[in-house]
Design a protein around this motif. Structure first.
Motif, PDB file in Angstrom:
ATOM      1  N   ASN A 124     -24.877  53.119 -48.358  1.00 38.56           N
ATOM      2  CA  ASN A 124     -24.944  51.702 -48.721  1.00 38.56           C
ATOM      3  C   ASN A 124     -26.357  51.156 -48.571  1.00 38.56           C
ATOM      4  OD1 ASN A 124     -23.914  49.116 -49.423  1.00 38.56           O
ATOM      5  ND2 ASN A 124     -23.792  48.578 -47.265  1.00 38.56           N
ATOM      6  N   ILE A 125     -27.055  51.595 -47.527  1.00 38.83           N
ATOM      7  CA  ILE A 125     -28.443  51.163 -47.323  1.00 38.83           C
ATOM      8  C   ILE A 125     -29.328  51.651 -48.475  1.00 38.83           C
ATOM      9  CG2 ILE A 125     -30.496  51.447 -45.874  1.00 38.83           C
ATOM     10  CD1 ILE A 125     -28.641  51.489 -43.441  1.00 38.83           C
ATOM     11  N   THR A 126     -29.140  52.909 -48.880  1.00 39.00           N
ATOM     12  CA  THR A 126     -29.954  53.437 -49.992  1.00 39.00           C
ATOM     13  C   THR A 126     -29.710  52.633 -51.268  1.00 39.00           C
ATOM     14  OG1 THR A 126     -28.298  55.095 -50.673  1.00 39.00           O
ATOM     15  CG2 THR A 126     -29.910  55.757 -49.012  1.00 39.00           C
ATOM     16  N   GLN A 127     -28.459  52.195 -51.474  1.00 43.76           N
ATOM     17  CA  GLN A 127     -28.147  51.388 -52.648  1.00 43.76           C
ATOM     18  C   GLN A 127     -28.857  50.043 -52.588  1.00 43.76           C
ATOM     19  OE1 GLN A 127     -25.393  52.269 -55.336  1.00 43.76           O
ATOM     20  NE2 GLN A 127     -27.132  51.137 -56.114  1.00 43.76           N
ATOM     21  N   GLN A 128     -28.903  49.442 -51.392  1.00 39.17           N
ATOM     22  CA  GLN A 128     -29.590  48.163 -51.231  1.00 39.17           C
ATOM     23  C   GLN A 128     -31.092  48.309 -51.455  1.00 39.17           C
ATOM     24  OE1 GLN A 128     -28.025  47.347 -47.187  1.00 39.17           O
ATOM     25  NE2 GLN A 128     -27.272  45.416 -47.999  1.00 39.17           N
ATOM     26  N   VAL A 129     -31.632  49.440 -51.057  1.00 41.27           N
ATOM     27  CA  VAL A 129     -33.069  49.665 -51.139  1.00 41.27           C
ATOM     28  C   VAL A 129     -33.548  49.767 -52.585  1.00 41.27           C
ATOM     29  CG1 VAL A 129     -34.850  51.420 -50.663  1.00 41.27           C
ATOM     30  CG2 VAL A 129     -33.326  50.668 -48.840  1.00 41.27           C
ATOM     31  N   VAL A 130     -32.647  50.158 -53.498  1.00 42.43           N
ATOM     32  CA  VAL A 130     -33.038  50.353 -54.903  1.00 42.43           C
ATOM     33  C   VAL A 130     -33.654  49.088 -55.489  1.00 42.43           C
ATOM     34  CG1 VAL A 130     -32.158  50.754 -57.238  1.00 42.43           C
ATOM     35  CG2 VAL A 130     -31.419  52.226 -55.362  1.00 42.43           C
ATOM     36  N   THR A 131     -32.977  47.942 -55.299  1.00 42.56           N
ATOM     37  CA  THR A 131     -33.485  46.684 -55.871  1.00 42.56           C
ATOM     38  C   THR A 131     -34.822  46.299 -55.256  1.00 42.56           C
ATOM     39  OG1 THR A 131     -31.223  45.901 -56.247  1.00 42.56           O
ATOM     40  CG2 THR A 131     -32.970  44.248 -56.260  1.00 42.56           C
ATOM     41  N   TYR A 132     -34.912  46.344 -53.919  1.00 43.59           N
ATOM     42  CA  TYR A 132     -36.176  46.022 -53.258  1.00 43.59           C
ATOM     43  C   TYR A 132     -37.305  46.912 -53.770  1.00 43.59           C
ATOM     44  CZ  TYR A 132     -33.220  43.711 -49.717  1.00 43.59           C
ATOM     45  OH  TYR A 132     -32.317  42.910 -49.059  1.00 43.59           O
ATOM     46  N   SER A 133     -37.002  48.199 -53.928  1.00 39.78           N
ATOM     47  CA  SER A 133     -38.041  49.174 -54.266  1.00 39.78           C
ATOM     48  C   SER A 133     -38.534  49.016 -55.697  1.00 39.78           C
ATOM     49  CB  SER A 133     -37.527  50.604 -54.049  1.00 39.78           C
ATOM     50  OG  SER A 133     -37.246  50.853 -52.696  1.00 39.78           O
ATOM     51  N   ILE A 134     -37.598  49.010 -56.660  1.00 37.70           N
ATOM     52  CA  ILE A 134     -38.018  49.017 -58.069  1.00 37.70           C
ATOM     53  C   ILE A 134     -38.757  47.737 -58.427  1.00 37.70           C
ATOM     54  CG2 ILE A 134     -37.231  49.103 -60.460  1.00 37.70           C
ATOM     55  CD1 ILE A 134     -35.057  51.020 -59.612  1.00 37.70           C
ATOM     56  N   ILE A 135     -38.229  46.581 -58.027  1.00 32.84           N
ATOM     57  CA  ILE A 135     -38.984  45.343 -58.266  1.00 32.84           C
ATOM     58  C   ILE A 135     -40.271  45.365 -57.457  1.00 32.84           C
ATOM     59  CG2 ILE A 135     -38.988  42.835 -57.931  1.00 32.84           C
ATOM     60  CD1 ILE A 135     -36.178  42.706 -58.715  1.00 32.84           C
ATOM     61  N   ALA A 140     -38.825  45.205 -63.582  1.00 34.89           N
ATOM     62  CA  ALA A 140     -37.735  44.226 -63.502  1.00 34.89           C
ATOM     63  C   ALA A 140     -36.642  44.556 -64.515  1.00 34.89           C
ATOM     64  CB  ALA A 140     -38.274  42.817 -63.736  1.00 34.89           C
ATOM     65  N   ALA A 141     -37.041  45.035 -65.698  1.00 37.26           N
ATOM     66  CA  ALA A 141     -36.057  45.409 -66.720  1.00 37.26           C
ATOM     67  C   ALA A 141     -35.228  46.606 -66.266  1.00 37.26           C
ATOM     68  CB  ALA A 141     -36.765  45.715 -68.042  1.00 37.26           C
ATOM     69  N   ILE A 142     -35.872  47.600 -65.662  1.00 34.70           N
ATOM     70  CA  ILE A 142     -35.132  48.751 -65.127  1.00 34.70           C
ATOM     71  C   ILE A 142     -34.122  48.281 -64.089  1.00 34.70           C
ATOM     72  CG2 ILE A 142     -35.316  50.845 -63.726  1.00 34.70           C
ATOM     73  CD1 ILE A 142     -37.987  51.395 -65.019  1.00 34.70           C
ATOM     74  N   CYS A 143     -34.576  47.429 -63.195  1.00 32.44           N
ATOM     75  CA  CYS A 143     -33.697  46.929 -62.128  1.00 32.44           C
ATOM     76  C   CYS A 143     -32.557  46.103 -62.715  1.00 32.44           C
ATOM     77  CB  CYS A 143     -34.508  46.097 -61.147  1.00 32.44           C
ATOM     78  SG  CYS A 143     -33.757  45.983 -59.522  1.00 32.44           S
ATOM     79  N   GLY A 144     -32.838  45.321 -63.747  1.00 30.87           N
ATOM     80  CA  GLY A 144     -31.794  44.531 -64.404  1.00 30.87           C
ATOM     81  C   GLY A 144     -30.712  45.410 -65.001  1.00 30.87           C
ATOM     82  N   ILE A 145     -31.128  46.513 -65.618  1.00 30.58           N
ATOM     83  CA  ILE A 145     -30.157  47.456 -66.196  1.00 30.58           C
ATOM     84  C   ILE A 145     -29.284  48.052 -65.104  1.00 30.58           C
ATOM     85  CG2 ILE A 145     -29.944  49.684 -67.374  1.00 30.58           C
ATOM     86  CD1 ILE A 145     -32.515  48.934 -68.935  1.00 30.58           C
ATOM     87  N   LEU A 200     -43.853  35.923 -59.610  1.00 30.76           N
ATOM     88  CA  LEU A 200     -42.676  35.216 -59.121  1.00 30.76           C
ATOM     89  C   LEU A 200     -41.547  35.201 -60.148  1.00 30.76           C
ATOM     90  CD1 LEU A 200     -44.311  32.120 -57.381  1.00 30.76           C
ATOM     91  CD2 LEU A 200     -43.712  34.334 -56.382  1.00 30.76           C
ATOM     92  N   SER A 201     -41.774  35.790 -61.314  1.00 29.07           N
ATOM     93  CA  SER A 201     -40.760  35.768 -62.374  1.00 29.07           C
ATOM     94  C   SER A 201     -39.896  37.020 -62.393  1.00 29.07           C
ATOM     95  CB  SER A 201     -41.440  35.608 -63.745  1.00 29.07           C
ATOM     96  OG  SER A 201     -42.168  36.780 -64.091  1.00 29.07           O
ATOM     97  N   ALA A 202     -40.139  37.961 -61.475  1.00 33.89           N
ATOM     98  CA  ALA A 202     -39.455  39.256 -61.528  1.00 33.89           C
ATOM     99  C   ALA A 202     -37.936  39.115 -61.439  1.00 33.89           C
ATOM    100  CB  ALA A 202     -39.972  40.166 -60.417  1.00 33.89           C
TER     101      ALA A 202
END
Length: 336
Positions: A55-66, A242-247, A81-83
């Protein structure tokens, strides 16, 4: 004599480490201590369980990619600030395209191109129109968030609107799929993408130019670096990230939310700074951002399991961020 002879090689080794590596070592030590502390604080061994670690690794994905995209911006002396708004708009774009029958690979490519265009808009506002990064990206934050809400009339767009069940399943696998032992595919995507950007920053000409622009913009221009093109490249990386993370986020939750990613750019900036990326430019690496993202993920997760409500979590993270920035300012003051 023997003692000085033994310590001298160690001092030489430390002196060879750059500022980013030294801060990575310090942040890594803090991460280990934080992890060990929550292993004892959280009752019942829940923190160290396999499911929670995944679960932690899943949470880290958003923080990391953006955070990867923001690392490029921060190193070259800017910010984005628009990310978070770019994340939301990208999610709506990909689900809309798939709902119209566009094949998944083509939909992803179009969505990533739109992410780059959002980065170009930020870069144009800053480099051509002369708006300071904070104000320019604050403005585009409202623009992208507004477009996301207009596109769906402020309502979620669910992946069930995709006509093909096979495409729905394939799309879900990007953000929600896991390997046989539980590791999310999104973590693998994050690591591969991070490795590519690490190479770009560390081993390519444009990477060296980004560091040069962040260290001393005027000196970089005088040395023949096209600062406008270099800094616009950094904002394109941020929009693309941001687009990768959005997908991935849209895929995982099976819906495109117009308010998705709200505040995620601030958490990603916090992760980058906590990991050792300088908020004044010229220092940092993708490795720093990954460490910072892990700190954020462990901290959020540990506080949740400890029963700390989200409001107090924000207070704790805010205090830690201010302290990290204060230490960075103190270090720069000593060097000057």
């Amino acid at each position: 004599m023997n003692q000085s002879a033994e310590t001298k090689p160690q001092n030489n080794l430390l002196s060879k480490l750059g500022p980013s590596a030294k801060k990575a070592m310090l942040s890594g030590t803090g991460l280990i201590l934080l992890f060990v502390a929550f292993c004892f604080i959280v009752p019942g061994g829940k923190f160290f369980s396999k499911d929670n670690l995944i679960n932690i690794t899943q949470q880290v994905v958003t923080y990391s990619i953006i955070g990867f995209g923001l690392t490029f911006c921060l190193i070259c002396g800017g910010t984005d600030l628009s990310a978070g708004s770019s994340l939301a708009l990208s999610g709506i774009v990909i689900v809309s395209l798939l709902s119209w029958g566009v094949p998944l690979p083509i939909g992803i490519i179009i969505c990533l191109i739109i992410g780059i265009l959002m980065g170009i808009l930020n870069g144009f506002s800053i480099e051509v129109l002369g708006v300071v990064p904070f104000i320019a990206t604050l403005g585009t934050q409202w623009v992208f968030r507004g477009l996301a809400n207009v596109a769906v009339d402020g309502k979620p767009l669910y992946t069930t609107s995709i006509p093909s069940q096979a495409v729905q399943d394939q799309f879900y696998m990007l953000g929600g799929g896991r390997l046989s032992f539980g590791l999310p595919y999104s973590v693998i995507i994050m690591l591969v993408y991070g490795a590519i950007l690490f190479f770009v920053l560390a081993k390519t000409r444009v990477g060296r130019q980004i560091y040069a622009c962040g260290s001393n913009l005027e000196a970089a221009k005088l040395s023949g670096i096209n600062a406008t093109r270099t800094r616009m490249f950094a904002y394109c990386v941020s929009g693309f990230s941001a687009a990768i993370c959005g997908i991935l986020v849209t895929s995982r939750i099976n819906s495109a939310q117009p308010m998705a990613g709200q505040g995620s750019e601030m958490e990603a900036i916090a992760a980058s700074v906590l990991g050792g990326v300088s908020n004044t430019g010229g220092e940092g690496s993708i490795g720093n951002t990954i460490i910072g993202a892990l700190i954020m993920g462990v901290l959020r997760n540990g506080l949740n399991l400890s029963g700390v409500n989200s409001y107090w979590q924000n207070v704790v993270i805010g205090i830690i961020l201010v302290a990290a920035c204060a230490l960075e300012a103190y270090r720069h003051k000593k060097l000057t």
